[in-house]
Scaffold this active site. Structure first.
Site, PDB file in Angstrom:
ATOM      1  N   LYS A 150       0.825  -1.212   0.000  1.00  0.00           N
ATOM      2  CA  LYS A 150       0.000   0.000   0.000  1.00  0.00           C
ATOM      3  C   LYS A 150       0.859   1.262   0.000  1.00  0.00           C
ATOM      4  O   LYS A 150       0.585   2.213  -0.721  1.00  0.00           O
ATOM      5  CB  LYS A 150      -0.898   0.054   1.252  1.00  0.00           C
ATOM      6  CG  LYS A 150      -1.869  -1.074   1.402  1.00  0.00           C
ATOM      7  CD  LYS A 150      -2.809  -0.850   2.583  1.00  0.00           C
ATOM      8  CE  LYS A 150      -2.119  -0.806   3.932  1.00  0.00           C
ATOM      9  NZ  LYS A 150      -1.568  -2.105   4.388  1.00  0.00           N
TER      10      LYS A 150
ATOM     11  N   ARG B  46      -8.971   1.800   9.215  1.00  0.00           N
ATOM     12  CA  ARG B  46      -8.710   0.403   9.574  1.00  0.00           C
ATOM     13  C   ARG B  46      -9.861  -0.197  10.370  1.00  0.00           C
ATOM     14  O   ARG B  46      -9.800  -1.369  10.725  1.00  0.00           O
ATOM     15  CB  ARG B  46      -7.441   0.329  10.418  1.00  0.00           C
ATOM     16  CG  ARG B  46      -6.170   0.057   9.595  1.00  0.00           C
ATOM     17  CD  ARG B  46      -5.007   0.094  10.549  1.00  0.00           C
ATOM     18  NE  ARG B  46      -3.891  -0.704  10.178  1.00  0.00           N
ATOM     19  CZ  ARG B  46      -2.778  -0.212   9.629  1.00  0.00           C
ATOM     20  NH1 ARG B  46      -2.692   1.048   9.324  1.00  0.00           N
ATOM     21  NH2 ARG B  46      -1.755  -1.006   9.383  1.00  0.00           N
TER      22      ARG B  46
ATOM     23  N   ARG C 176      11.218  -7.090   4.458  1.00  0.00           N
ATOM     24  CA  ARG C 176      11.088  -5.627   4.345  1.00  0.00           C
ATOM     25  C   ARG C 176      12.053  -4.917   5.289  1.00  0.00           C
ATOM     26  O   ARG C 176      12.247  -5.337   6.421  1.00  0.00           O
ATOM     27  CB  ARG C 176       9.646  -5.241   4.675  1.00  0.00           C
ATOM     28  CG  ARG C 176       9.397  -3.752   4.627  1.00  0.00           C
ATOM     29  CD  ARG C 176       7.949  -3.438   4.492  1.00  0.00           C
ATOM     30  NE  ARG C 176       7.209  -3.588   5.735  1.00  0.00           N
ATOM     31  CZ  ARG C 176       5.926  -3.229   5.867  1.00  0.00           C
ATOM     32  NH1 ARG C 176       5.264  -2.734   4.837  1.00  0.00           N
ATOM     33  NH2 ARG C 176       5.303  -3.393   7.018  1.00  0.00           N
TER      34      ARG C 176
ATOM     35  N   ARG D  74      11.451  -3.451  10.778  1.00  0.00           N
ATOM     36  CA  ARG D  74      10.481  -2.831  11.687  1.00  0.00           C
ATOM     37  C   ARG D  74      10.182  -3.818  12.803  1.00  0.00           C
ATOM     38  O   ARG D  74      10.059  -5.019  12.537  1.00  0.00           O
ATOM     39  CB  ARG D  74       9.188  -2.536  10.921  1.00  0.00           C
ATOM     40  CG  ARG D  74       9.104  -1.131  10.389  1.00  0.00           C
ATOM     41  CD  ARG D  74       7.929  -0.934   9.458  1.00  0.00           C
ATOM     42  NE  ARG D  74       6.623  -1.249  10.031  1.00  0.00           N
ATOM     43  CZ  ARG D  74       5.468  -0.979   9.410  1.00  0.00           C
ATOM     44  NH1 ARG D  74       5.468  -0.403   8.229  1.00  0.00           N
ATOM     45  NH2 ARG D  74       4.325  -1.290   9.975  1.00  0.00           N
TER      46      ARG D  74
ATOM     47  N   ARG E  21      -0.722  -9.029  13.503  1.00  0.00           N
ATOM     48  CA  ARG E  21      -1.215  -7.975  12.599  1.00  0.00           C
ATOM     49  C   ARG E  21      -2.191  -8.544  11.577  1.00  0.00           C
ATOM     50  O   ARG E  21      -3.184  -7.904  11.245  1.00  0.00           O
ATOM     51  CB  ARG E  21      -0.038  -7.294  11.897  1.00  0.00           C
ATOM     52  CG  ARG E  21       0.749  -6.410  12.851  1.00  0.00           C
ATOM     53  CD  ARG E  21       2.075  -6.005  12.255  1.00  0.00           C
ATOM     54  NE  ARG E  21       1.926  -5.062  11.173  1.00  0.00           N
ATOM     55  CZ  ARG E  21       2.862  -4.856  10.239  1.00  0.00           C
ATOM     56  NH1 ARG E  21       3.989  -5.525  10.259  1.00  0.00           N
ATOM     57  NH2 ARG E  21       2.661  -3.966   9.303  1.00  0.00           N
TER      58      ARG E  21
HETATM   59  P1  AMP Z   1       1.298   0.676   9.083  1.00  0.00           P
HETATM   60  O1  AMP Z   1       2.587   1.371   8.834  1.00  0.00           O
HETATM   61  O2  AMP Z   1       0.160   1.230   8.284  1.00  0.00           O
HETATM   62  O3  AMP Z   1       1.422  -0.816   8.953  1.00  0.00           O
HETATM   63  O4  AMP Z   1       0.904   0.966  10.612  1.00  0.00           O
HETATM   64  C1  AMP Z   1       1.740   0.553  11.671  1.00  0.00           C
HETATM   65  C2  AMP Z   1       0.950   0.502  12.961  1.00  0.00           C
HETATM   66  O5  AMP Z   1       0.469   1.812  13.286  1.00  0.00           O
HETATM   67  C3  AMP Z   1      -0.290  -0.365  12.942  1.00  0.00           C
HETATM   68  O6  AMP Z   1      -0.020  -1.746  13.162  1.00  0.00           O
HETATM   69  C4  AMP Z   1      -1.090   0.244  14.088  1.00  0.00           C
HETATM   70  O7  AMP Z   1      -0.550  -0.124  15.352  1.00  0.00           O
HETATM   71  C5  AMP Z   1      -0.817   1.736  13.891  1.00  0.00           C
HETATM   72  N1  AMP Z   1      -1.810   2.350  12.967  1.00  0.00           N
HETATM   73  C6  AMP Z   1      -1.555   2.935  11.776  1.00  0.00           C
HETATM   74  N2  AMP Z   1      -2.682   3.383  11.219  1.00  0.00           N
HETATM   75  C7  AMP Z   1      -3.690   3.060  12.075  1.00  0.00           C
HETATM   76  C8  AMP Z   1      -5.101   3.229  12.055  1.00  0.00           C
HETATM   77  N3  AMP Z   1      -5.721   3.827  11.018  1.00  0.00           N
HETATM   78  N4  AMP Z   1      -5.812   2.780  13.110  1.00  0.00           N
HETATM   79  C9  AMP Z   1      -5.219   2.190  14.163  1.00  0.00           C
HETATM   80  N5  AMP Z   1      -3.886   1.981  14.242  1.00  0.00           N
HETATM   81  C10 AMP Z   1      -3.120   2.410  13.214  1.00  0.00           C
END
Ligand code: AMP
Length: 226
Positions: free
Chosen positions: A15, A90, A129, A159, A170
């Site tokens: 994404k 989300r 990654r 990460r 996740r």
């Molecule tokens: P991402 O980089 O999009 O995979 O986000 C990393 C982490 O940030 C996720 O696993 C959540 O813990 C938090 N996070 C990011 N966006 C959201 C969201 N829209 N709602 C809730 N938690 C979020």
């Protein structure tokens, strides 16, 4: 007329890469809630630091916090011509809040694209990654691994939430909380699906063409008030 795009998909679907390309092409900002939180952690922002424990466990940060972050971001002038959202919404509550924000923003349709990738491929991608410790750039997975960040030369690391055990959590959280968001959007004419299990270039082409298609869908006819 602006163009507002939401890129949906499980962790590891690509994404972020696709949102960045599309945003560059369209001249609108890419808004990644995960990047905003990670930037906040690097800047010692108290809200982001509080979110860190949940992020490291692969859990979601609460809706109130996330909706407030996105609401503030969407009022900045650089979103006047639209935006590409990555990682938000989300949950169904976040999707409902986004509908209200877009309605009040009033600058064009909301196009939703789901990037589909089989689970075994997601697990493989997340294991390889790497992210820059200094600037947060996600490096394209290449073999052999690049020596440093392609943007700033910083050290590339995994990460914390890409570790094998957290990835399982996740994916579980995605299935439980985020898959219902697809159902929330599925019947809209602006809902599109792309095959994310192809090269980034092919995904980008497919994405560009579905966004083009979806952005010419006429708005629903609203009943005229008596
Ligand atoms: P991402 O980089 O999009 O995979 O986000 C990393 C982490 O940030 C996720 O696993 C959540 O813990 C938090 N996070 C990011 N966006 C959201 C969201 N829209 N709602 C809730 N938690 C979020």
């Amino acid at each position: 007329m602006g163009l507002n795009v939401v890129i949906l998909g499980p962790p590891g679907a690509g994404k972020g890469t696709q949102a960045a390309r599309l945003a560059r092409q369209r001249g609108v900002p890419k808004i990644s809630t995960g990047d905003m939180l990670r930037d906040g952690i690097r800047d010692r922002n108290p809200v982001a630091l509080e979110a860190k424990a949940l992020m490291d466990m692969g859990r979601l940060v609460d809706d109130r916090t996330m909706i407030a972050i996105v609401q503030e971001r969407l009022t900045r002038p650089d979103t006047a011509q639209g935006f590409v959202l990555d990682g938000f919404p989300r949950t169904v509550d976040q999707a409902e809040a986004l509908d209200s924000l877009v309605a009040s923003h009033g600058n064009g349709p909301l196009v939703i694209v789901d990037v589909k990738v089989p689970e075994d491929e997601l697990v493989r991608r997340l294991a390889t990654r790497r992210i820059c410790e200094s600037c947060g750039t996600t490096a394209e997975p290449v073999v052999p691994e690049p020596a440093g960040c392609p943007v700033c030369g910083g050290t590339l690391v995994q990460r914390i939430d890409d570790g094998a055990r957290v990835v399982i959590e996740r994916l579980r959280v995605y299935a439980e909380s985020t898959r219902p968001v697809l159902e929330y959007y599925r019947n809209r004419p602006v809902f599109q699906v792309v095959n994310g299990a192809q090269s980034p270039e092919c995904v980008a082409q497919e994405l560009e063409s579905v966004v083009e298609q979806a952005s010419v869908v006429p708005p629903p006819i609203r009943p005229v008030a008596e």
